[in-house]
Design an enzyme around this catalytic site. Structure first.
Site: not given
Ligand SMILES: Nc1ncnc2c1ncn2[C@@H]1O[C@H](COP(=O)(O)OP(=O)(O)OP(=O)(O)O)[C@@H](O)[C@H]1O
Ligand SMILES: [Mg+2]
Length: 497
Positions: A340, A365-367
């Site tokens: 993620d 940081s995708r989430v």
């Protein structure tokens, strides 16, 4: 002549004979066809399944790695000394399992749960298969709770949430392990169950990690699962899977677990080594075609469970190594696409003593943004852009170009703040205060030594401040009063420094 019908000894014997279950008992026996580097090719076990444990005549065990039409490949879990072609092999009917339970905390174990720390084998709660299915979508929840690392460069710009999978990737000796272990130490101090999985590392490096956790974190919240370079490749292959089963036992009790896989590049190399010996067709970079699936099914087991499933979480920090900055090599791209987000370490920054050497342009940081405490987000919004622009300006000014003095001063302060010694975690509240001061311009033009002193003093100042400490550890909001208090505190801290 016949025995007296009333002889009690005869009656007892008859009863025992009658109790013996009669029927055909089968035992599958195979035979070793050939051996090579921790792997055996075995014929004559048509019923054996993947991951089934096999017994060899020396007492050594192995497990089924791959199946062919008339043979199988077994990986040894013990040294194969004394075994040669022609040896018999017995099925056990059991899949490869690992001991799990709270007794593993504080222990240094091999991937089968056998002690490496000289203490007796841990009291086991249960055995779990090393390979288990990942939770289904409906069993999961969104990543929404912060998992602080104590590293300003990560928490402020690439926040990680509980249940997230964030890759740490970079060249050799650029501080990858240091970032993962600092996060682990911070979390162990918060009571999180932490698991450090060493795959193919030198024992000296592993000992340094254990020592760091002993001195700076909480050993009694940490499990070390070690499969060193010198060990059986089967154990290296198994390590991340079995450690994840250990993590799942805690997760299923509602706990939060942080697991560090150090590193999956070496795991991929082990998989390739075994696959080539097992004559699987090599694909890109000579890795077998299932390498993506191997790591996807491992990392899918991390995540946050729904409230109905107890709300436990496994946060995964896999580590990967790259050559000469080449992020597009096969294994790193695979892992980047599975995870993620990624924290990319830079050899250039590391050499320039900007450590942790996080490349803010390549990291993401995708989430985690959704899990970042709101008050931190409120003061960290411009940080990444300001810092990136500063790095760019600095490069140009080296060629005699002009930089905007105010921006250069701001950028220099950011660079100083983001550089952080090992084992010096900064609590979120202190991060918020520091960044509020930065935003207000209080830190522009202040030299590095004073900034360092300020950062060291700030955690205890924040804890003693009535307004800020009332916000809690991870505040969702920063109102004007709290912001003013933070800025005043930073001013006071600078005055003292
Ligand atoms: N923030 C830091 N401040 C000072 N020294 C650091 C910092 N981070 C890492 N180091 C030092 O740099 C060296 C390399 O760090 P580390 O072992 O974490 O790198 P790595 O990328 O994991 O290396 P490898 O490729 O060998 O696994 C270590 O001696 C470590 O103590
Ligand atoms: Mg390392």
């Amino acid at each position: 002549m016949s025995a007296a019908p009333s002889d009690p000894a005869i009656d007892a014997l008859k009863a025992r004979i009658a109790a013996v279950p009669l029927g055909a008992a089968t035992e599958e026996r195979g035979i070793v066809l050939s051996l090579a580097d921790g792997l055996a090719r075995v014929a004559g076990l048509p019923g054996a399944g993947l991951n089934e444990v096999l017994d060899f005549p020396t007492g050594a065990r192995g497990f089924v790695l791959s199946l062919e039409e008339d043979a199988l490949h077994a990986v040894f879990l013990d040294p194969p000394e004394g075994i040669s072609a022609g040896a018999t092999v017995l099925r056990t009917g059991k899949v490869l399992s690992v001991p799990v339970g709270a007794a593993l905390l504080g222990r240094v174990l091999d991937p089968l749960g056998r002690p490496l720390d000289g203490a007796p084998a841990p009291d086991v709660d249960a055995l779990l298969p090393a390979e288990r299915p990942a939770p289904a979508i409906i069993e999961r929840d969104f990543v929404s709770e912060p998992m602080e690392t104590g590293l300003l460069v990560v928490d402020a710009m690439f926040a990680i949430g509980r249940g997230q999978r964030e890759l740490i990737v970079g060249e050799r000796q650029t501080g990858k392990t240091a970032i993962a272990v600092d996060a682990l130490i911070t979390q162990s101090l918060r009571g999180t169950v932490c698991i450090y999985v060493a795959i193919g590392q030198r024992m000296s490096a592993v000992r340094r990690v254990i020592e760091a956790v002993r001195r700076h974190g909480r050993l009694d919240r940490t499990i070390f699962v070690i499969a060193p370079a010198a060990d059986q490749p089967g154990l290296r292959w198994l390590a991340p899977f079995s450690a994840t089963s250990m993590a799942e036992w805690f997760r299923d009790r509602g706990d939060h677990v942080l697991i560090v896989y150090d590193d999956l590049t070496k795991h991929a190399a082990t998989h390739r080594e075994l696959a080539l010996l097992a004559r699987q067709p090599p694909g890109r970079e000579a890795y077998p075609g299932d390498i993506f699936y191997l790591h996807a099914r491992l990392l899918e087991r991390a995540g946050k469970l729904s409230a109905a499933r107890g709300g436990g979480a496994i946060t995964a920090l896999p580590v990967a190594e790259i050559d000469a900055g080449n992020l597009s090599a096969y294994i790193p791209t695979n892992l980047i696409s599975i995870a993620d987000g990624q924290i990319v370490t830079s050899a250039t920054l590391f050499a320039a003593n900007q450590r942790p050497a996080v490349d803010v342009g390549l990291s993401v940081s995708r989430v985690g943004g959704k899990a970042q405490p709101g008050a931190l987000k409120a003061v960290a919004g411009r940080l990444r852009l300001d810092y990136a622009q500063y790095l760019e300006m600095k490069m140009f000014s080296r060629f005699g170009g002009f930089g905007d003095a105010a921006r250069l001063a701001r950028g220099a302060a950011i660079a100083h703040l983001l550089a952080q010694d090992r084992f010096a975690p900064l609590p979120v509240l202190a991060q918020i205060a520091l960044l509020a001061g930065l935003e207000a311009g209080v830190l522009d033009g202040v030299d590095g030594g004073r900034l360092l002193a300020l950062r060291q003093a700030l955690p205890s100042m924040v804890a003693a401040d009535p307004v800020l400490s009332a916000l809690g550890d991870t505040p969702a909001r920063l109102d004007d009063g709290a912001r003013a208090a933070a800025i005043a505190l930073v001013r006071a801290g600078l005055g003292a420094a």
